[in-house]
Design a protein around this motif. Structure first.
Motif, PDB file in Angstrom:
ATOM      1  N   PHE A 258       0.804  -1.216   0.000  1.00  0.00           N
ATOM      2  CA  PHE A 258       0.000   0.000   0.000  1.00  0.00           C
ATOM      3  C   PHE A 258       0.843   1.275   0.000  1.00  0.00           C
ATOM      4  CE2 PHE A 258      -2.590  -3.266   2.146  1.00  0.00           C
ATOM      5  CZ  PHE A 258      -3.676  -3.281   1.273  1.00  0.00           C
ATOM      6  N   GLY A 259       2.143   1.144  -0.034  1.00  0.00           N
ATOM      7  CA  GLY A 259       2.985   2.333  -0.044  1.00  0.00           C
ATOM      8  C   GLY A 259       3.411   2.778  -1.417  1.00  0.00           C
ATOM      9  N   VAL A 260       2.974   2.111  -2.467  1.00  0.00           N
ATOM     10  CA  VAL A 260       3.338   2.458  -3.840  1.00  0.00           C
ATOM     11  C   VAL A 260       2.089   2.981  -4.541  1.00  0.00           C
ATOM     12  CG1 VAL A 260       4.271   1.610  -6.016  1.00  0.00           C
ATOM     13  CG2 VAL A 260       5.111   0.678  -3.844  1.00  0.00           C
ATOM     14  N   PRO A 261       2.098   4.214  -5.026  1.00  0.00           N
ATOM     15  CA  PRO A 261       0.886   4.768  -5.673  1.00  0.00           C
ATOM     16  C   PRO A 261       0.430   3.953  -6.882  1.00  0.00           C
ATOM     17  CG  PRO A 261       2.451   6.505  -5.171  1.00  0.00           C
ATOM     18  CD  PRO A 261       3.157   5.223  -4.901  1.00  0.00           C
ATOM     19  N   GLY A 262       1.373   3.370  -7.626  1.00  0.00           N
ATOM     20  CA  GLY A 262       0.978   2.604  -8.801  1.00  0.00           C
ATOM     21  C   GLY A 262       0.128   1.394  -8.452  1.00  0.00           C
ATOM     22  N   LYS A 263       0.314   0.833  -7.270  1.00  0.00           N
ATOM     23  CA  LYS A 263      -0.478  -0.328  -6.867  1.00  0.00           C
ATOM     24  C   LYS A 263      -1.888   0.070  -6.480  1.00  0.00           C
ATOM     25  CE  LYS A 263       3.654  -2.872  -5.536  1.00  0.00           C
ATOM     26  NZ  LYS A 263       4.403  -3.592  -4.486  1.00  0.00           N
ATOM     27  N   TRP A 264      -2.046   1.256  -5.904  1.00  0.00           N
ATOM     28  CA  TRP A 264      -3.384   1.766  -5.653  1.00  0.00           C
ATOM     29  C   TRP A 264      -4.122   1.997  -6.971  1.00  0.00           C
ATOM     30  CZ3 TRP A 264      -6.000   1.889  -1.235  1.00  0.00           C
ATOM     31  CH2 TRP A 264      -5.292   1.824  -0.041  1.00  0.00           C
ATOM     32  N   LYS A 265      -3.421   2.526  -7.938  1.00  0.00           N
ATOM     33  CA  LYS A 265      -4.033   2.744  -9.249  1.00  0.00           C
ATOM     34  C   LYS A 265      -4.457   1.424  -9.881  1.00  0.00           C
ATOM     35  CE  LYS A 265      -2.014   5.700 -11.916  1.00  0.00           C
ATOM     36  NZ  LYS A 265      -1.052   6.309 -12.865  1.00  0.00           N
ATOM     37  N   TYR A 266      -3.586   0.416  -9.752  1.00  0.00           N
ATOM     38  CA  TYR A 266      -3.901  -0.901 -10.299  1.00  0.00           C
ATOM     39  C   TYR A 266      -5.193  -1.444  -9.696  1.00  0.00           C
ATOM     40  CZ  TYR A 266      -3.529  -6.011 -10.675  1.00  0.00           C
ATOM     41  OH  TYR A 266      -3.785  -7.337 -10.888  1.00  0.00           O
ATOM     42  N   LEU A 267      -5.307  -1.420  -8.378  1.00  0.00           N
ATOM     43  CA  LEU A 267      -6.515  -1.920  -7.723  1.00  0.00           C
ATOM     44  C   LEU A 267      -7.732  -1.085  -8.087  1.00  0.00           C
ATOM     45  CD1 LEU A 267      -5.150  -2.761  -4.136  1.00  0.00           C
ATOM     46  CD2 LEU A 267      -5.787  -4.373  -5.936  1.00  0.00           C
ATOM     47  N   GLY A 268      -7.564   0.223  -8.134  1.00  0.00           N
ATOM     48  CA  GLY A 268      -8.691   1.089  -8.459  1.00  0.00           C
ATOM     49  C   GLY A 268      -9.221   0.861  -9.857  1.00  0.00           C
ATOM     50  N   PHE A 269      -8.318   0.686 -10.827  1.00  0.00           N
ATOM     51  CA  PHE A 269      -8.763   0.489 -12.205  1.00  0.00           C
ATOM     52  C   PHE A 269      -9.418  -0.884 -12.405  1.00  0.00           C
ATOM     53  CE2 PHE A 269      -5.554   3.676 -14.194  1.00  0.00           C
ATOM     54  CZ  PHE A 269      -6.281   4.711 -13.634  1.00  0.00           C
ATOM     55  N   VAL A 270      -8.796  -1.932 -11.824  1.00  0.00           N
ATOM     56  CA  VAL A 270      -9.316  -3.280 -12.046  1.00  0.00           C
ATOM     57  C   VAL A 270     -10.691  -3.448 -11.402  1.00  0.00           C
ATOM     58  CG1 VAL A 270      -8.937  -5.711 -11.515  1.00  0.00           C
ATOM     59  CG2 VAL A 270      -7.055  -4.328 -12.327  1.00  0.00           C
ATOM     60  N   PHE A 271     -10.861  -2.946 -10.190  1.00  0.00           N
ATOM     61  CA  PHE A 271     -12.164  -3.068  -9.528  1.00  0.00           C
ATOM     62  C   PHE A 271     -13.126  -1.985  -9.988  1.00  0.00           C
ATOM     63  CE2 PHE A 271      -9.692  -5.689  -6.677  1.00  0.00           C
ATOM     64  CZ  PHE A 271     -10.593  -6.660  -6.239  1.00  0.00           C
ATOM     65  N   GLY A 272     -12.613  -0.792 -10.239  1.00  0.00           N
ATOM     66  CA  GLY A 272     -13.500   0.300 -10.648  1.00  0.00           C
ATOM     67  C   GLY A 272     -14.108   0.087 -12.019  1.00  0.00           C
ATOM     68  N   ALA A 273     -13.433  -0.688 -12.888  1.00  0.00           N
ATOM     69  CA  ALA A 273     -13.968  -0.934 -14.222  1.00  0.00           C
ATOM     70  C   ALA A 273     -15.237  -1.769 -14.183  1.00  0.00           C
ATOM     71  CB  ALA A 273     -12.922  -1.632 -15.084  1.00  0.00           C
ATOM     72  N   VAL A 274     -15.519  -2.444 -13.071  1.00  0.00           N
ATOM     73  CA  VAL A 274     -16.776  -3.173 -12.873  1.00  0.00           C
ATOM     74  C   VAL A 274     -17.551  -2.557 -11.712  1.00  0.00           C
ATOM     75  CG1 VAL A 274     -16.116  -5.350 -13.931  1.00  0.00           C
ATOM     76  CG2 VAL A 274     -15.438  -4.896 -11.584  1.00  0.00           C
ATOM     77  N   LEU A 275     -17.308  -1.248 -11.479  1.00  0.00           N
ATOM     78  CA  LEU A 275     -18.072  -0.438 -10.527  1.00  0.00           C
ATOM     79  C   LEU A 275     -18.004  -0.968  -9.106  1.00  0.00           C
ATOM     80  CD1 LEU A 275     -21.236   0.180 -12.763  1.00  0.00           C
ATOM     81  CD2 LEU A 275     -19.223   1.629 -12.488  1.00  0.00           C
ATOM     82  N   PHE A 276     -16.947  -1.655  -8.764  1.00  0.00           N
ATOM     83  CA  PHE A 276     -16.695  -2.191  -7.424  1.00  0.00           C
ATOM     84  C   PHE A 276     -17.780  -3.169  -6.987  1.00  0.00           C
ATOM     85  CE2 PHE A 276     -14.660   1.986  -7.594  1.00  0.00           C
ATOM     86  CZ  PHE A 276     -13.353   1.656  -7.270  1.00  0.00           C
ATOM     87  N   PHE A 277     -18.561  -3.717  -7.911  1.00  0.00           N
ATOM     88  CA  PHE A 277     -19.578  -4.704  -7.566  1.00  0.00           C
ATOM     89  C   PHE A 277     -18.993  -5.967  -6.934  1.00  0.00           C
ATOM     90  CE2 PHE A 277     -23.337  -3.436 -10.528  1.00  0.00           C
ATOM     91  CZ  PHE A 277     -23.379  -2.204  -9.894  1.00  0.00           C
ATOM     92  N   PRO A 278     -17.786  -6.415  -7.354  1.00  0.00           N
ATOM     93  CA  PRO A 278     -17.268  -7.661  -6.759  1.00  0.00           C
ATOM     94  C   PRO A 278     -17.109  -7.615  -5.252  1.00  0.00           C
ATOM     95  CG  PRO A 278     -16.063  -7.157  -8.761  1.00  0.00           C
ATOM     96  CD  PRO A 278     -16.925  -5.966  -8.461  1.00  0.00           C
ATOM     97  N   PHE A 279     -16.974  -6.436  -4.661  1.00  0.00           N
ATOM     98  CA  PHE A 279     -16.831  -6.384  -3.205  1.00  0.00           C
ATOM     99  C   PHE A 279     -18.086  -6.882  -2.490  1.00  0.00           C
ATOM    100  CE2 PHE A 279     -13.511  -3.038  -4.067  1.00  0.00           C
ATOM    101  CZ  PHE A 279     -12.457  -3.792  -3.589  1.00  0.00           C
ATOM    102  N   PHE A 280     -19.225  -6.940  -3.171  1.00  0.00           N
ATOM    103  CA  PHE A 280     -20.445  -7.458  -2.567  1.00  0.00           C
ATOM    104  C   PHE A 280     -20.521  -8.978  -2.643  1.00  0.00           C
ATOM    105  CE2 PHE A 280     -21.443  -3.115  -3.837  1.00  0.00           C
ATOM    106  CZ  PHE A 280     -21.991  -2.605  -2.663  1.00  0.00           C
ATOM    107  N   ARG A 281     -19.566  -9.615  -3.301  1.00  0.00           N
ATOM    108  CA  ARG A 281     -19.452 -11.076  -3.338  1.00  0.00           C
ATOM    109  C   ARG A 281     -18.017 -11.469  -3.002  1.00  0.00           C
ATOM    110  NH1 ARG A 281     -24.144 -10.960  -3.164  1.00  0.00           N
ATOM    111  NH2 ARG A 281     -25.698 -12.004  -4.494  1.00  0.00           N
TER     112      ARG A 281
END
Length: 847
Positions: A258-281
């Protein structure tokens, strides 16, 4: 009672399910066409399309099965290698890219049939599908449909099918054996198949351990792979050490994640591209955890880059979880009064905006509003320059499969990959790259390696690039490490500096075949093949070879083998075993002085056709005028190590003079038009650099030229015996020789312990008085040692090395244009009378 946990939470009209096939066909067609056009426009890369093509071609053409385990364990490569069996070689890259597009489009059909048109359209807008389809070729693309189908089978109660699908990620690549383990955990914990779950856990863990510990190291020479690579080196030297580090230092691991900004971007893009719906499953995300962890724990930016193929391990799982949440959300939208139709349009609008921002499709910003080399509109449109580059590559680079080629990472073509060795610059350019050859390997060798941990004695060949292809107008890469290339300039100073240094060094070490407009074709120079010296009569004034030639360990006349690196030359940059100085750009600290140093090889060596003797250019310091009536110019081949040539027979030495009789002396050389004779009526002798002249006695009162150190002289009053050639060469310079002393002249007083005109430490004893030296047949004049021919008296160097006239001598007529090369064998002391005054312009033969 209806099952609330059924896959489809919202009934879907049967009329919508047929549109999934239409979405599949459209997605497949666009991906296949764009990927093919990108390859034809020379915008594919060596990493990884070129490397895969080279491995597949070697698997098919040469049966090198270990290519499937070279660097990574990818046994499914053997299946893809059949493409070269089914289609012409030139069409193989296009077929591979089309097959990849077909596999990636399959989940659109399944999503449409299972969840309806909205799910199929959502899949077509998911950006990892496009980045995996248009970023060259990787086996990772198989993970998206495999994991989607696994979860579909597991949630539908088809455990046996889920078990079979759960095994496939391990066959894609050995890191995804961990995905197989977590697929087993999902079945074990949430899928209702405990036996199948335990089976996947055991098989996946065993395969991961065997592949990383034994299979890949057995097939790969160079280390730094898998868990031992630089991307995970901070965790330890292997999977076990990595687990210990994560358990004992959790805060360090969290800081890395969590200390590298590029990794936050990676998680945000991969989950955000499906509107963060997977967090509900969250339970459905279990199979995606290994792929996410491998990206987040890596220190290499490519592993957590959102536009790379490393998103494939999580994309299929995340999209399935999105589809599972899609039904309940539509129900909530209908119950809230918004309506399912309006909700669907709003959802597609949001996904469409994300698609325009991230996906490299024809409706994205990367396609129209960027100058991205990989994804802009220019990447799919071949230009006249691209066509000229392709034509020049096919013209300049031979199709010999044994000839290794290294290309810039952003310049790739299938014909270049159809060879044994093909890789990205600068691998194999400045030092040989080792590759293990397992043609003769057996199961016994592998089990011996497993038991002992020591590699069996299997051959390891090293290849070195014979051709290097660069285009400085394309993005710069050092192997697979690139830089941000904006408006034709590299924005990463470290990569730019290193790439420039490597290009400068490559220009110095290799010869240029083509250089125009930033496009370079470089070739490794081969040694000029020259035939061995023929024993024919040499022409007078024959020019000697360059002084650097005898220092080369390559025997003259050694033929070069096409496709193999030439024999190394000591001091030659770019050759195996020689470390060339790293070039520094002008103006930087430590830049080399422009003052030229001693040349490594003759400048004109590359201009001599192969198989022809090198000839000095007339008028240069190394050339001598040809004698009248002389034939072709002789090339002197210097045999410094006679024992290396057992097939050559030495010329028999002349018989020594009878005891009590003086040895014949050498008569003065005749005029150039008079041919040299040997004895009465004997034909001209062939001069050889390996045999010596017989020793002769000097007339009374004459001090003969001193022999070299290590030669023998006869006692006073006896005829000198003919010694054998000295077996040991001397490295001293032969720039000055002791000239002959004419009969009747007085020799200079010798220095203490030495005779003037001789080398230090050599002792010469004059012959006994009263012994006459008969005149010997005229010998052919030999070339000068850089001294002048005497006219009257003897002109010999004094003890200090300076010329001194003995008796009534006069200075030499004119300076010799070139000094003769130093002799390869030690000559015996020889007395040569001075020529008559009328022949002052003729040089005295060298002793």
């Amino acid at each position: 009672m209806p099952d609330i946990h059924a896959p489809v939470s919202l009934p879907v009209a049967t009329g919508n399910r047929g549109f999934g096939g239409a979405v599949f066909l459209g997605l497949f067609a666009v991906l296949a066409i764009m990927a093919s056009l990108k390859y034809l426009a020379l915008h594919s890369t060596v990493f990884d399309l070129g490397v895969f093509l080279s491995n597949l071609y070697s698997l098919h053409a040469y049966g090198q099965w270990w290519r499937a385990f070279l660097g990574h364990a990818q046994p499914l490569l053997a299946v893809y290698a059949q493409v070269y069996r089914l289609v012409p070689d030139q069409a193989a890259p296009l077929v591979l890219l089309t097959t990849q597009a077909l596999v990636l489009a399959l989940p659109a059909v399944w999503a449409g049939r299972r969840y309806g048109l909205l799910a199929a359209m959502s899949y077509a807008l998911y950006f990892p599908v496009w980045t995996n389809g248009l970023f060259d070729f990787h086996l990772d693309h198989l993970l998206i449909p495999i994991l989607f189908a696994f979860l579909a089978a597991a949630t539908s109660g088809r455990i046996l099918l889920a078990f079979a699908l759960g095994l496939l990620p391990a066959l894609v690549k050995e890191p995804y054996a961990l995905t197989t383990v977590f697929c087993g955990l999902y079945l074990l914990l949430f899928g209702g198949g405990k036996r199948a779950g335990w089976g996947l856990v055991a098989i996946g863990a065993l395969y991961f351990y065997a592949a990383t510990t034994y299979i890949v190291p057995f097939c790969t020479v160079d280390g730094g792979l898998g868990a031992q690579s630089g991307a995970y080196a901070w965790l330890g030297g292997g999977p076990g050490a990595a687990l210990v580090t994560m358990a004992s230092h959790p805060l360090t691991v969290l800081a890395e994640i969590f200390g590298v900004p590029g990794k936050w971007k990676y998680l945000g893009f991969v989950f955000g591209a499906v509107l963060f719906f997977p967090f509900f499953r969250p339970k459905l995300l279990v199979p995606a955890l290994p792929a996410l962890a491998l990206s987040l724990l890596s220190t290499h930016p490519s592993y957590y880059g959102w536009a790379n193929h490393y998103t494939a391990g999580a994309a299929g799982v995340l999209f399935f979880a999105y589809c599972e949440v899609l039904g309940p959300v539509r129900i909530l939208a209908r119950q809230s009064g918004v309506g399912a139709r309006l909700f669907g349009l709003a959802l597609l609008g949001a996904l469409g905006l994300i698609h325009v921002a991230l996906a490299p499709s024809p409706v994205s910003r990367l396609f129209w509003a960027s100058d991205s080399f990989a994804f802009s509109v220019d990447a799919y449109e071949p230009t006249a320059r691209d066509a000229a580059i392709l034509a020049e590559m096919l013209k300049s680079v031979p199709r010999d499969p044994a000839m290794a080629v290294v290309s810039q990472n952003t310049l790739n073509w299938g014909a270049l990959a159809e060879r044994l060795d093909y890789n990205s610059f600068p691998l194999g350019v400045f030092e040989p790259h080792p590759v293990r050859d397992l043609t003769t390997a057996t199961w016994a060798d592998f089990w011996r390696f497993v038991r002992s941990g020591r590699m069996p004695d299997l051959p390891v060949r090293s290849w070195q690039a014979q051709y290097v292809i660069l285009d400085l107008t394309r993005p710069w890469f050092v192997l697979d490490q690139g830089c941000e290339f904006v408006s034709g300039a590299c924005r990463d100073e470290d990569v730019a500096r290193e790439f420039n240094t490597l290009v400068i060094r490559a220009r110095q070490d290799l010869e240029t075949v083509y250089d125009q407009g930033g496009f370079l074709v470089l070739r490794r120079p081969h040694p000029v093949a020259t035939p061995p010296a023929a024993p024919a009569a040499p022409a007078e004034g024959a020019a000697a070879s360059p002084a650097a030639a005898p220092e080369s360990p390559v025997a003259p006349g050694t033929p070069t083998t096409p496709g193999l690196p030439p024999a190394p030359t000591p001091g030659s940059p770019g050759q195996p075993g020689v470390t060339a100085p790293t070039p520094v750009s002008p103006g930087q600290p430590g830049a080399p002085s422009p003052t030229p140093t001693a040349p490594v090889a003759a400048p004109a060596a590359s201009s001599v056709p192969a198989g022809q003797p090198s000839r000095p250019v007339p008028g240069t310091p190394g050339a001598q005028p040809a004698a009248p009536g002389a034939g072709e110019i002789e090339v002197e081949v210097l045999d410094r190590f006679p024992s290396n040539y057992p097939a050559k027979k030495a010329k028999p030495a002349p018989a020594p003079a009878p005891e009590g009789q003086p040895a014949p002396a050498v008569e003065a050389a005749p005029a150039p038009e008079a041919g040299p004779t040997e004895g009465q009526g004997a034909p001209a002798r062939k001069r050889s650099r390996r045999h010596e002249l017989p020793a002769v006695e000097s007339p009374a009162g004459v001090v003969p030229a001193a022999p070299e150190a290590g030669t023998l002289t006869a006692p006073q009053g006896e005829a000198p015996a003919v010694p054998e050639a000295a077996p040991k060469k001397e490295r001293r310079s032969r720039r000055r020789e002791a000239p002959a002393v004419a009969p009747g002249d007085t020799a200079p007083a010798p220095a203490v312990g030495a005779v003037p005109g001789t080398d230090s430490g050599a002792v010469s004893v004059p012959p006994a008085d009263g012994q006459a030296v008969p005149e010997a047949p005229a010998k052919k004049p030999r070339r000068s040692r850089g001294q002048e021919a005497p006219v009257e008296g003897a002109f010999a160097p004094d003890a200090g090395g300076n010329g001194a006239v003995q008796g009534e001598g006069v200075p030499p007529a004119e300076a010799a244009p070139k000094r003769e090369r130093r002799s390869r064998r030690h000559k015996e002391a020889t007395v040569i009378p001075a020529p008559a005054p009328a022949e002052g312009g003729e040089r005295a033969p060298a002793p």
